[in-house]
Write a protein that holds these residues in place. Structure first.
Motif, short mmCIF file in Angstrom:
data_model
loop_
_atom_site.label_atom_id
_atom_site.label_comp_id
_atom_site.label_asym_id
_atom_site.label_seq_id
_atom_site.Cartn_x
_atom_site.Cartn_y
_atom_site.Cartn_z
N VAL A 223 -32.05 -8.46 -38.35
CA VAL A 223 -31.17 -8.33 -39.52
C VAL A 223 -29.78 -7.84 -39.11
N ARG A 224 -29.71 -6.89 -38.20
CA ARG A 224 -28.41 -6.37 -37.77
C ARG A 224 -27.56 -7.46 -37.10
N LYS A 225 -28.17 -8.29 -36.29
CA LYS A 225 -27.43 -9.36 -35.62
C LYS A 225 -26.89 -10.38 -36.62
N ALA A 226 -27.62 -10.58 -37.71
CA ALA A 226 -27.16 -11.54 -38.74
C ALA A 226 -26.01 -10.97 -39.56
N ALA A 244 -25.43 -2.35 -53.03
CA ALA A 244 -25.62 -3.73 -52.55
C ALA A 244 -27.09 -4.12 -52.43
N LEU A 245 -28.02 -3.22 -52.78
CA LEU A 245 -29.46 -3.51 -52.64
C LEU A 245 -29.88 -4.57 -53.65
N LYS A 246 -30.57 -5.62 -53.18
CA LYS A 246 -31.03 -6.74 -54.02
C LYS A 246 -32.51 -7.01 -53.77
N PRO A 247 -33.22 -7.56 -54.76
CA PRO A 247 -34.62 -7.95 -54.54
C PRO A 247 -34.74 -8.94 -53.39
N GLY A 248 -35.76 -8.75 -52.58
CA GLY A 248 -35.98 -9.59 -51.40
C GLY A 248 -35.38 -9.00 -50.14
N ASP A 249 -34.63 -7.89 -50.22
CA ASP A 249 -34.06 -7.26 -49.03
C ASP A 249 -35.15 -6.54 -48.24
N LEU A 250 -34.96 -6.51 -46.94
CA LEU A 250 -35.88 -5.77 -46.07
C LEU A 250 -35.42 -4.31 -45.99
N LEU A 251 -36.39 -3.38 -46.03
CA LEU A 251 -36.15 -1.94 -45.99
C LEU A 251 -36.67 -1.38 -44.67
N PHE A 252 -35.94 -0.44 -44.08
CA PHE A 252 -36.31 0.07 -42.76
C PHE A 252 -36.31 1.60 -42.73
N TRP A 253 -37.31 2.17 -42.00
CA TRP A 253 -37.45 3.62 -41.78
C TRP A 253 -37.62 3.90 -40.29
N ASP A 315 -37.53 17.82 -34.85
CA ASP A 315 -37.84 16.62 -34.09
C ASP A 315 -37.77 15.41 -35.02
N ALA A 316 -36.75 14.59 -34.87
CA ALA A 316 -36.57 13.43 -35.76
C ALA A 316 -37.63 12.37 -35.56
N LYS A 317 -38.34 12.41 -34.42
CA LYS A 317 -39.34 11.38 -34.15
C LYS A 317 -40.54 11.49 -35.09
N ILE A 318 -40.77 12.66 -35.64
CA ILE A 318 -41.93 12.83 -36.52
C ILE A 318 -41.49 13.16 -37.94
N SER A 319 -40.23 12.87 -38.29
CA SER A 319 -39.72 13.09 -39.64
C SER A 319 -39.23 11.77 -40.20
N PRO A 320 -39.90 11.24 -41.25
CA PRO A 320 -39.48 9.94 -41.82
C PRO A 320 -38.04 9.99 -42.35
N VAL A 321 -37.27 9.00 -41.99
CA VAL A 321 -35.88 8.88 -42.43
C VAL A 321 -35.64 7.43 -42.84
N PHE A 322 -35.09 7.24 -44.03
CA PHE A 322 -34.72 5.88 -44.45
C PHE A 322 -33.40 5.51 -43.78
N VAL A 323 -33.42 4.41 -43.03
CA VAL A 323 -32.27 4.01 -42.22
C VAL A 323 -31.32 3.09 -43.00
N GLY A 324 -31.87 2.12 -43.75
CA GLY A 324 -31.02 1.19 -44.49
C GLY A 324 -31.77 -0.05 -44.89
N TYR A 325 -31.04 -1.05 -45.36
CA TYR A 325 -31.63 -2.30 -45.86
C TYR A 325 -30.73 -3.48 -45.48
N GLY A 326 -31.27 -4.68 -45.58
CA GLY A 326 -30.48 -5.86 -45.24
C GLY A 326 -31.13 -7.14 -45.75
N ARG A 327 -30.30 -8.16 -45.90
CA ARG A 327 -30.77 -9.48 -46.36
C ARG A 327 -31.54 -10.18 -45.24
N ILE A 328 -32.50 -10.97 -45.65
CA ILE A 328 -33.28 -11.76 -44.69
C ILE A 328 -32.38 -12.85 -44.11
N PRO A 329 -32.26 -12.94 -42.80
CA PRO A 329 -31.42 -14.02 -42.22
C PRO A 329 -31.88 -15.39 -42.69
#
Length: 334
Positions: A223-226, A244-253, A315-329
């Motif tokens: 998604v980032r490359k697109a 900018a969040l729309k239905p069908g977007d991919l969500l990442f943590w 320790d961020a490795k064991i703490s859930p964090v929402f990173v962002g979202y993006g459209r499906i390429p």
């Protein structure tokens, strides 16, 4: 007077009487002496016998008392007092428990395969090399509340979604009705369940998208490359970063479980929109414990889309964090 014998002479009678008395006296003395002699002869042996019998009886009594003492000494011997050892003040060191047998069978040098939660059939689509091995699964199989599904009528503005978006979401909602569990490493519903990135991989591949990466980290890179990604730094759901969040977007943590990845993305889902009944944002995918309507669900289901709480650890490795979202390429023109 006439008789046959002549009477003793008057003169001789006294002499005869005196002689007779002397004879009687002598006989008495003789009988007395004889009696005394006889008595001595009788009494002497008796006295000697009495003395001897008394001595023998006394010896037997002494011998019996000595024998009794000897028997008693052998019957109940006096115990010899034992010397008590001085107790050591040092605490005894616990000795290691002995092994069952000193001899061990030689084991095969071939390592045994790691156990999987349950046997699964091989999925039809071949995953990418980045697919994590099920043996390293950090997600144990659990059971929670029943999986949830929604009809298109329960989602606000669903009829206005682009046709391709509705096609993808319809296929995803259909999977929520199959009672599929969360199976780490699986991307095929024939295995009885899928993991989060396996669900996205299967859903997009089955709806005509090509070159879809298998794990969530590579899907994030895809998604980032697109150029369709929107980063989110805020922890508030009403932040402008969600405009900018729309239905069908991919969500990442990131940080949903500890794994060494670059980028460190560990979870992904697809956004459904807002539920008519609650006006809350909802999403669809496969999870090992996210909630819907306040109850945890394990498997392919509809879930509430909400921001995770602040981490309890540095320790961020064991703490859930929402990173962002993006459209499906490939979905930009719709």
């Amino acid at each position: 007077m006439k008789s046959g014998k002549a009477l003793p002479h008057s003169k001789t009678w006294p002499c005869l009487q005196a002689h007779t008395s002397r004879l009687r006296f002598g006989m008495r003395r003789c009988s007395a002496a004889l009696g005394a002699a006889v008595a001595l002869r009788i009494v002497g042996p008796l006295s000697a016998f009495a003395l001897i019998f008394g001595a023998i009886h006394h010896a037997n009594a002494a011998e019996q008392s000595l024998g009794t003492k000897i028997k008693r000494s052998f019957a109940s011997p006096t115990p010899v007092p034992r010397k008590q050892r001085k107790r050591s003040t040092k605490k005894p060191t616990p000795s290691p428990s002995p092994t069952a047998s000193p001899k061990h069978k030689k084991t095969s040098p071939t390592p045994s395969p790691s156990p999987t939660p349950r046997k699964h059939k091989k999925k039809s689509p071949t995953p990418s090399p980045e697919t994590p091995s099920p043996s390293r699964s950090p997600h144990p199989q659990k059971k929670g509340a029943p999986n949830v599904t929604l009809s298109p009528d329960e989602i606000a503005g669903y009829d206005s979604y682009p046709p391709k978006v509705r096609q993808i979401l319809d296929a995803g909602l259909a999977l929520t009705k199959e009672n599929l569990g969360y199976t780490y490493g699986s991307s095929d519903p024939a295995n009885g369940g899928m993991d989060c990135s396996g669900f996205i991989y299967y859903l997009l591949t089955e709806n005509g998208f090509k070159d879809v990466p298998r794990d969530s980290s590579q899907q994030y890179v895809w998604v980032r490359k697109a150029g369709n990604f929107n980063a989110v730094l805020s922890r508030h759901e009403d932040s402008f970063e969600f405009d900018a969040l729309k239905p069908g977007d991919l969500l990442f943590w990131s940080g949903t479980y500890n794994i060494d990845r670059d980028p460190p993305i560990t979870h992904t889902m697809i956004y459904l929109g807002r539920e008519k009944r609650t006006k809350k944002r909802v999403m669809i995918g496969s999870s090992d414990g996210r909630t819907y309507d306040g109850k945890q669900r394990w498997g392919v289901s509809v879930f509430d889309f909400k921001m995770p709480p602040p981490p309890n650890s540095g320790d961020a490795k064991i703490s859930p964090v929402f990173v962002g979202y993006g459209r499906i390429p490939g979905l930009n023109g719709d």
